[in-house]
Design an enzyme around this catalytic site. Structure first.
Site, PDB file in Angstrom:
ATOM      1  CD  GLU A   1      31.319 -32.525 -11.229  1.00  0.00           C
ATOM      2  OE1 GLU A   1      30.573 -31.659 -10.720  1.00  0.00           O
ATOM      3  OE2 GLU A   1      32.522 -32.652 -10.938  1.00  0.00           O
TER       4      GLU A   1
ATOM      5  CD  GLU B   1      27.642 -26.834 -17.042  1.00  0.00           C
ATOM      6  OE1 GLU B   1      26.658 -26.343 -17.629  1.00  0.00           O
ATOM      7  OE2 GLU B   1      27.560 -27.501 -15.984  1.00  0.00           O
TER       8      GLU B   1
ATOM      9  CG  ASP C   1      17.408 -27.149 -13.971  1.00  0.00           C
ATOM     10  OD1 ASP C   1      16.394 -27.152 -13.239  1.00  0.00           O
ATOM     11  OD2 ASP C   1      17.657 -26.252 -14.788  1.00  0.00           O
TER      12      ASP C   1
ATOM     13  CG  ASP D   1      19.237 -27.898  -3.096  1.00  0.00           C
ATOM     14  OD1 ASP D   1      19.417 -28.392  -4.230  1.00  0.00           O
ATOM     15  OD2 ASP D   1      18.852 -26.730  -2.933  1.00  0.00           O
TER      16      ASP D   1
ATOM     17  CB  THR E   1      29.264 -27.377  -5.237  1.00  0.00           C
ATOM     18  OG1 THR E   1      27.877 -27.358  -4.854  1.00  0.00           O
ATOM     19  CG2 THR E   1      29.725 -28.820  -5.405  1.00  0.00           C
ATOM     20  NE  ARG E   2      29.332 -21.996  -9.365  1.00  0.00           N
ATOM     21  CZ  ARG E   2      28.507 -21.415 -10.227  1.00  0.00           C
ATOM     22  NH1 ARG E   2      27.769 -20.381  -9.845  1.00  0.00           N
ATOM     23  NH2 ARG E   2      28.423 -21.839 -11.472  1.00  0.00           N
TER      24      ARG E   2
END
Length: 243
Positions: A69, A94, A144, A180, A218-219
């Protein structure tokens, strides 16, 4: 694209934040005492300047395959996938240290250490040392978007990064991308169309409007829905080299 040779270290600007608010003492202790054991060896340039391929079989001796991921944020998706698929070895990338600390804390609470590793840095450094055709699935969730046109070159989905992904993905492996931002979805589809070994799997609108099976949310997704944005769930498959 061939693997980089010793001395070929590229100049890479890692855009975005590495750290937000100062870590709490407990989070700092986790970083100092737990991260090294969770980090896949041989990824950093200091440790592996020759960029030798890392041994995934030694890293995950009981795993049937390895998934990665890229940009796991707070780690809730990566942790859910690790819990749901104990037979799979997972590496999460990350650079944002607060997100890394959150995931380590969650791993400690869940007792998950056997099938989950954390690269707290640039995902491109991991891609450098992954063996050819070694990865069964790649997740890129809510990357991002870099919405300004002059910043589009900062987006992770690029011709160069897709070429590296297609190298490390085995034939039949999937790249799963959730966003999104409609423009990021269009940007990704245009880039995939140029990639010689990645194909979009969608056949009908529901294929990108509905999350794939096992999607835990996910948040970032929850925030997008609260703010009225529509997520897109894109799936791409690594084709064979000979068609």
């Amino acid at each position: 694209m061939g693997r980089r040779r010793a001395g070929d270290r590229p100049w890479r600007n890692l855009y975005g934040r590495r750290q937000g608010k100062k870590l709490r003492p407990g989070q700092q202790r986790l970083i100092e005492t737990r991260l090294e054991a969770l980090a896949p060896p041989g990824v950093s340039w200091e440790e592996n300047p020759e960029r030798r391929p890392i041994e995934l079989g030694a890293l995950f001796p009981e795993a049937r395959e390895v998934w990665i991921e890229i940009g796991f944020g707070g780690g809730e998706h990566l942790l859910a996938i690790a819990e749901a698929h104990p037979e799979v070895g997972l590496i999460g990338c990350e650079p944002f240290v607060s997100g890394v600390a959150k995931l380590i804390s969650a791993i400690e609470r869940a007792g998950l250490r056997r099938n989950l590793r954390i690269h707290a840095g640039d995902a491109r450094d991991l891609l450098d040392v992954l063996p050819d055709a070694s990865v069964g699935r790649v997740y890129l969730n809510y990357p991002d978007p870099w919405p300004k046109a002059r910043h589009h070159k900062r987006r992770f989905v690029s011709d160069q990064n897709l070429a590296e992904l297609s190298r490390v993905m085995r034939p039949g492996a999937e790249l799963r991308l959730a966003t999104d931002i409609p423009d990021y979805a269009r940007h990704s589809l245009e880039a995939i169309a140029r990639a010689p070994r990645l194909d979009w799997t969608a056949e009908r609108p529901a294929d990108w409007r509905q999350p794939w099976p096992g999607w835990p949310g996910t948040r970032y997704e929850a925030k997008a829905l609260r703010e009225g944005r529509t997520p897109h769930y894109l799936r791409f498959v690594r084709t064979t080299d000979f068609l």
